[in-house]
Write a protein that holds these residues in place. Structure first.
Motif, PDB file in Angstrom:
ATOM      1  N   ARG A   1       0.887  -1.450  -0.069  1.00 46.52           N
ATOM      2  CA  ARG A   1      -0.230  -0.112   0.107  1.00 46.52           C
ATOM      3  C   ARG A   1       1.394   0.954   0.031  1.00 46.52           C
ATOM      4  O   ARG A   1       0.727   2.266  -0.875  1.00 46.52           O
ATOM      5  CB  ARG A   1      -0.605  -0.334   1.126  1.00 46.52           C
ATOM      6  CG  ARG A   1      -2.179  -1.231   1.266  1.00 46.52           C
ATOM      7  CD  ARG A   1      -3.039  -0.805   2.443  1.00 46.52           C
ATOM      8  NE  ARG A   1      -4.167  -1.184   1.953  1.00 46.52           N
ATOM      9  CZ  ARG A   1      -5.150  -2.109   2.709  1.00 46.52           C
ATOM     10  NH1 ARG A   1      -4.867  -2.461   4.112  1.00 46.52           N
ATOM     11  NH2 ARG A   1      -5.667  -2.688   1.967  1.00 46.52           N
ATOM     12  N   HIS A   2       2.231   1.096   0.667  1.00 44.86           N
ATOM     13  CA  HIS A   2       2.976   1.975   0.606  1.00 44.86           C
ATOM     14  C   HIS A   2       3.913   2.389  -0.752  1.00 44.86           C
ATOM     15  O   HIS A   2       3.333   4.011  -0.671  1.00 44.86           O
ATOM     16  CB  HIS A   2       3.739   2.103   2.449  1.00 44.86           C
ATOM     17  CG  HIS A   2       5.018   3.042   2.363  1.00 44.86           C
ATOM     18  ND1 HIS A   2       4.015   4.705   2.399  1.00 44.86           N
ATOM     19  CD2 HIS A   2       5.969   3.480   1.178  1.00 44.86           C
ATOM     20  CE1 HIS A   2       5.507   4.983   1.947  1.00 44.86           C
ATOM     21  NE2 HIS A   2       6.299   4.255   1.866  1.00 44.86           N
ATOM     22  N   THR A   3       4.267   1.331  -0.890  1.00 47.10           N
ATOM     23  CA  THR A   3       4.577   1.565  -2.077  1.00 47.10           C
ATOM     24  C   THR A   3       3.960   1.548  -3.674  1.00 47.10           C
ATOM     25  O   THR A   3       4.035   2.944  -3.985  1.00 47.10           O
ATOM     26  CB  THR A   3       5.699   0.598  -2.891  1.00 47.10           C
ATOM     27  OG1 THR A   3       4.333  -0.749  -3.389  1.00 47.10           O
ATOM     28  CG2 THR A   3       6.061  -0.376  -1.789  1.00 47.10           C
ATOM     29  N   ALA A   4       2.740   1.825  -3.420  1.00 47.15           N
ATOM     30  CA  ALA A   4       1.524   2.058  -3.841  1.00 47.15           C
ATOM     31  C   ALA A   4       1.098   3.838  -4.085  1.00 47.15           C
ATOM     32  O   ALA A   4       0.636   4.735  -5.321  1.00 47.15           O
ATOM     33  CB  ALA A   4      -0.344   1.214  -3.880  1.00 47.15           C
ATOM     34  N   GLU A   5       1.040   4.514  -3.056  1.00 51.07           N
ATOM     35  CA  GLU A   5       1.011   5.617  -2.615  1.00 51.07           C
ATOM     36  C   GLU A   5       2.500   6.077  -2.588  1.00 51.07           C
ATOM     37  O   GLU A   5       1.933   7.468  -2.712  1.00 51.07           O
ATOM     38  CB  GLU A   5       0.087   5.907  -1.436  1.00 51.07           C
ATOM     39  CG  GLU A   5      -1.021   4.634  -1.941  1.00 51.07           C
ATOM     40  CD  GLU A   5      -1.722   4.522  -0.539  1.00 51.07           C
ATOM     41  OE1 GLU A   5      -1.626   4.770   0.505  1.00 51.07           O
ATOM     42  OE2 GLU A   5      -2.773   4.188  -0.698  1.00 51.07           O
ATOM     43  N   CYS A   6       3.013   6.075  -3.123  1.00 51.08           N
ATOM     44  CA  CYS A   6       4.108   6.345  -2.748  1.00 51.08           C
ATOM     45  C   CYS A   6       4.734   8.026  -3.210  1.00 51.08           C
ATOM     46  O   CYS A   6       4.800   7.253  -4.817  1.00 51.08           O
ATOM     47  CB  CYS A   6       5.599   5.940  -2.211  1.00 51.08           C
ATOM     48  SG  CYS A   6       7.416   6.148  -1.756  1.00 51.08           S
TER      49      CYS A   6
ATOM     50  N   TYR B   1      11.921   6.479  -7.046  1.00 48.83           N
ATOM     51  CA  TYR B   1      12.186   5.181  -7.012  1.00 48.83           C
ATOM     52  C   TYR B   1      11.639   4.575  -5.185  1.00 48.83           C
ATOM     53  O   TYR B   1      12.521   5.311  -4.728  1.00 48.83           O
ATOM     54  CB  TYR B   1      13.468   5.002  -7.528  1.00 48.83           C
ATOM     55  CG  TYR B   1      13.579   5.262  -8.764  1.00 48.83           C
ATOM     56  CD1 TYR B   1      13.954   4.311 -10.034  1.00 48.83           C
ATOM     57  CD2 TYR B   1      14.113   6.205  -8.832  1.00 48.83           C
ATOM     58  CE1 TYR B   1      13.255   4.199 -10.673  1.00 48.83           C
ATOM     59  CE2 TYR B   1      14.390   6.965 -10.327  1.00 48.83           C
ATOM     60  CZ  TYR B   1      14.392   5.814 -11.277  1.00 48.83           C
ATOM     61  OH  TYR B   1      13.909   6.076 -12.589  1.00 48.83           O
ATOM     62  N   LEU B   2      12.152   3.076  -5.029  1.00 48.43           N
ATOM     63  CA  LEU B   2      11.751   2.975  -3.833  1.00 48.43           C
ATOM     64  C   LEU B   2      13.337   3.056  -2.868  1.00 48.43           C
ATOM     65  O   LEU B   2      13.060   3.713  -1.525  1.00 48.43           O
ATOM     66  CB  LEU B   2      10.989   1.402  -3.588  1.00 48.43           C
ATOM     67  CG  LEU B   2      10.118   1.247  -4.398  1.00 48.43           C
ATOM     68  CD1 LEU B   2      10.089  -0.855  -4.003  1.00 48.43           C
ATOM     69  CD2 LEU B   2       8.755   1.742  -3.510  1.00 48.43           C
ATOM     70  N   ASP B   3      14.294   2.922  -3.156  1.00 47.48           N
ATOM     71  CA  ASP B   3      15.072   3.165  -2.280  1.00 47.48           C
ATOM     72  C   ASP B   3      15.711   4.498  -2.407  1.00 47.48           C
ATOM     73  O   ASP B   3      16.278   5.305  -1.862  1.00 47.48           O
ATOM     74  CB  ASP B   3      16.714   3.118  -4.230  1.00 47.48           C
ATOM     75  CG  ASP B   3      16.712   1.553  -4.107  1.00 47.48           C
ATOM     76  OD1 ASP B   3      16.478   0.847  -3.298  1.00 47.48           O
ATOM     77  OD2 ASP B   3      17.837   1.215  -5.314  1.00 47.48           O
ATOM     78  N   ASP B   4      14.831   5.891  -2.661  1.00 50.63           N
ATOM     79  CA  ASP B   4      14.793   7.101  -2.937  1.00 50.63           C
ATOM     80  C   ASP B   4      13.785   7.376  -1.135  1.00 50.63           C
ATOM     81  O   ASP B   4      14.377   8.497  -0.327  1.00 50.63           O
ATOM     82  CB  ASP B   4      14.059   8.075  -3.717  1.00 50.63           C
ATOM     83  CG  ASP B   4      14.827   7.645  -4.994  1.00 50.63           C
ATOM     84  OD1 ASP B   4      16.303   7.293  -4.811  1.00 50.63           O
ATOM     85  OD2 ASP B   4      14.335   8.449  -5.835  1.00 50.63           O
ATOM     86  N   CYS B   5      13.142   6.417  -1.132  1.00 52.92           N
ATOM     87  CA  CYS B   5      11.816   6.485   0.295  1.00 52.92           C
ATOM     88  C   CYS B   5      12.279   5.372   1.124  1.00 52.92           C
ATOM     89  O   CYS B   5      12.742   4.744   1.519  1.00 52.92           O
ATOM     90  CB  CYS B   5      10.996   6.235  -0.472  1.00 52.92           C
ATOM     91  SG  CYS B   5       9.731   6.072   1.089  1.00 52.92           S
TER      92      CYS B   5
END
Length: 117
Positions: free
Chosen positions: A94-99, A103-107
């Protein structure tokens, strides 16, 4: 009997072969599914459908109550762990869908999920 339970006949034979099901035989060697065998087969099927392996089913149906309860308690713990892991996966997805990060590495939140996995 197999059709009544919605399973294949070979499954019943396998359950019998491994000791999960006891079926009486008539004089000609044919299996006789009396009420006790039918109830036992239903119990095996229900335990399989809730996730117990055949060895766990056999142990859960043991005459000694404490041994049976230990198997069931262990399965409950396994299932609760699986539920917790799936809930964590849902939270992460859910977080990645709304991030807002591309890029995930940036979060930092995504990185924290990954490190906690």
């Amino acid at each position: 009997m197999a059709a009544e339970l919605g399973i294949e006949a070979h499954v019943l034979r396998h359950w019998e072969d491994v000791g999960a099901l006891t079926v009486r035989r008539d004089r000609n060697g044919y299996r006789v599914y009396d009420d006790e065998a039918v109830e036992q087969a239903r119990t095996v099927l229900k335990l399989r459908r809730v996730g117990l392996s055949l060895p766990e089913v056999i142990a859960a149906m043991a005459p000694e109550k404490s041994a049976a309860q230990a198997v069931v308690q262990a399965k409950i713990a396994d299932l609760e762990g699986e539920v917790a892991r799936r809930l964590q996966a849902i939270t992460f997805l859910r977080h990645t869908a709304e991030c807002r990060h591309r890029y995930l590495d940036d979060c930092p939140d995504c990185a924290a999920f990954v490190r906690g996995a």
